[in-house]
Enzyme design. Structure first.
Site, PDB file in Angstrom:
ATOM      1  N   ASP A 127      76.239 -61.683  -2.533  1.00  0.00           N
ATOM      2  CA  ASP A 127      76.448 -62.708  -3.434  1.00  0.00           C
ATOM      3  C   ASP A 127      75.576 -62.317  -5.011  1.00  0.00           C
ATOM      4  O   ASP A 127      74.928 -61.698  -4.728  1.00  0.00           O
ATOM      5  CB  ASP A 127      75.802 -63.930  -3.037  1.00  0.00           C
ATOM      6  CG  ASP A 127      76.758 -64.334  -1.853  1.00  0.00           C
ATOM      7  OD1 ASP A 127      77.771 -64.331  -1.808  1.00  0.00           O
ATOM      8  OD2 ASP A 127      76.098 -65.293  -1.149  1.00  0.00           O
ATOM      9  N   LYS A 128      76.211 -63.022  -5.962  1.00  0.00           N
ATOM     10  CA  LYS A 128      75.638 -62.705  -7.402  1.00  0.00           C
ATOM     11  C   LYS A 128      73.990 -62.524  -7.222  1.00  0.00           C
ATOM     12  O   LYS A 128      73.308 -62.166  -7.839  1.00  0.00           O
ATOM     13  CB  LYS A 128      76.247 -63.792  -8.334  1.00  0.00           C
ATOM     14  CG  LYS A 128      75.512 -63.788  -9.581  1.00  0.00           C
ATOM     15  CD  LYS A 128      76.078 -64.785 -10.762  1.00  0.00           C
ATOM     16  CE  LYS A 128      75.218 -65.110 -11.826  1.00  0.00           C
ATOM     17  NZ  LYS A 128      75.597 -66.053 -12.557  1.00  0.00           N
TER      18      LYS A 128
END
Length: 351
Positions: free
Chosen positions: A162-163
């Site tokens: 994820d970011k």
């Protein structure tokens, strides 16, 4: 990832068109075990970042096909059905452009590279993030590599995080490397360990979480857990081990047996232990502890130190795709997590 604009906006005017004037945006083939399911529900499970309303409007406009023919939203998908989303505009050109973005390269050879991604860096271009991603950075780093085409799906990222998750990723520089590494991930022979700070004090030192993961029907930006025996979502298993206890929070090591979207974040929320500071899954609220103003201020200071989910992809292991050599990489916790843990250690001494 699907572009939110792939489906028509609520205010769009709809015209009757046949498939000759449409462009294929998505295509799915139902497997042989597919149970009868409404096509709008089927697409909600298989697509990212959309809503039931958009899917239903697309069906009403004749944009959803089953085996080459437009179907209504109530159409029941059956085994081997070919479901297509056909829209009246071409697919967005999402070619990846090289951009001079710093990379923390842990290892690199002619076949692959291992990158330590910082929190806040999106891995792959998508809706709202067409530039400034990890792949744009990799494209710049390898722009003079004659055989590397960042837009070739047969090479590149083997997996994602994820970011706002930091840590290790492996990138394949050849098609052969990506195929071999991809098989290792599929066969669960890789080693992936994460460190996570979670709300609450775990009763057991070790545990196993099993539950299918799919889009949350109440919030399309989140994932949710469904029973393993259900036909919803993909099978997922997470193993965890307590590393350190702070009374109201716990530092754990998570080992992935599968690799699903938001797997650790979803599984931990499911068992009542959301990741600390994880806004999307409710970890950005005070979930454990006291009601004193001093404690509330302490937690607010913690959120400021690490304003993202406390999750780090710490260890990555696999066999080299060409030599067969065992490769093992370990990354240190980033500064924001280190400072946060130190703060919790000091607080735990006073409890």
């Amino acid at each position: 990832m699907m572009d939110n604009n792939d489906f028509i906006d609520d205010n769009d005017e709809l015209d009757d068109e046949d498939s000759a004037g449409l462009y294929e945006h998505h295509k799915f083939t139902a497997d042989k075990g597919q149970k009868l399911m409404r096509v709008d529900k089927f697409l909600l499970i298989h697509l990212c970042n959309t809503s039931r309303n958009r899917v239903q409007k697309a069906a009403d406009a004749g944009f959803i096909m089953a085996n080459g023919k437009p179907v209504k939203r109530s159409y029941k998908v059956k085994p081997f059905d070919v479901i297509q989303v056909m829209l009246d505009r071409p697919v967005y050109d999402n070619s990846i452009i090289p951009e001079d973005i710093p990379l923390n390269i842990v290892y690199e050879d002619d076949d692959l590279m291992v990158v330590n991604k910082p929190a806040g860096l999106v891995v792959h271009p998508g809706f709202g993030n067409w530039h400034g991603t990890l792949l744009n950075a990799i494209a710049w780093h390898l722009k003079d590599h004659p055989e590397y085409d960042i837009n070739n799906p047969e090479i590149g990222l083997v997996h994602r995080i994820d970011k706002d998750t930091s840590g290790l990723l492996v990138v394949a520089k050849t098609a052969e490397a990506k195929t071999t590494l991809g098989q290792q991930f599929f066969n669960k022979t890789t080693k992936r360990e994460y460190n996570a700070l979670l709300w609450g004090n775990f009763e057991e030192d070790k545990g196993r979480i099993e539950g299918n993961i799919a889009r949350d029907p109440k919030d399309r930006m989140r994932m949710a857990v469904f029973p393993p025996e259900s036909d919803i979502g993909k099978h997922a298993v997470t193993h965890y081990e307590v590393l350190e206890r702070f009374g109201y929070t716990t530092l754990v090591k998570c080992v992935l047996e599968t690799g699903r979207t938001h797997q650790i974040r979803t599984h931990m929320r499911h068992i009542g232990h959301p990741l600390f500071s994880d806004e999307r899954y409710g970890g950005d609220q005070i979930l454990k502890g006291t009601t004193s103003s001093k404690y509330r201020q302490f937690i607010e200071n913690c959120f400021k130190i690490c304003p993202r989910q406390v999750l780090h992809a710490k260890t990555l292991g696999f066999k080299h795709p060409r030599t067969g050599e065992d490769m093992m990489f370990n990354s240190e916790l980033p500064d924001d997590i280190v400072k946060l843990l130190d703060k919790w250690r000091n607080y735990a001494k006073e409890i």
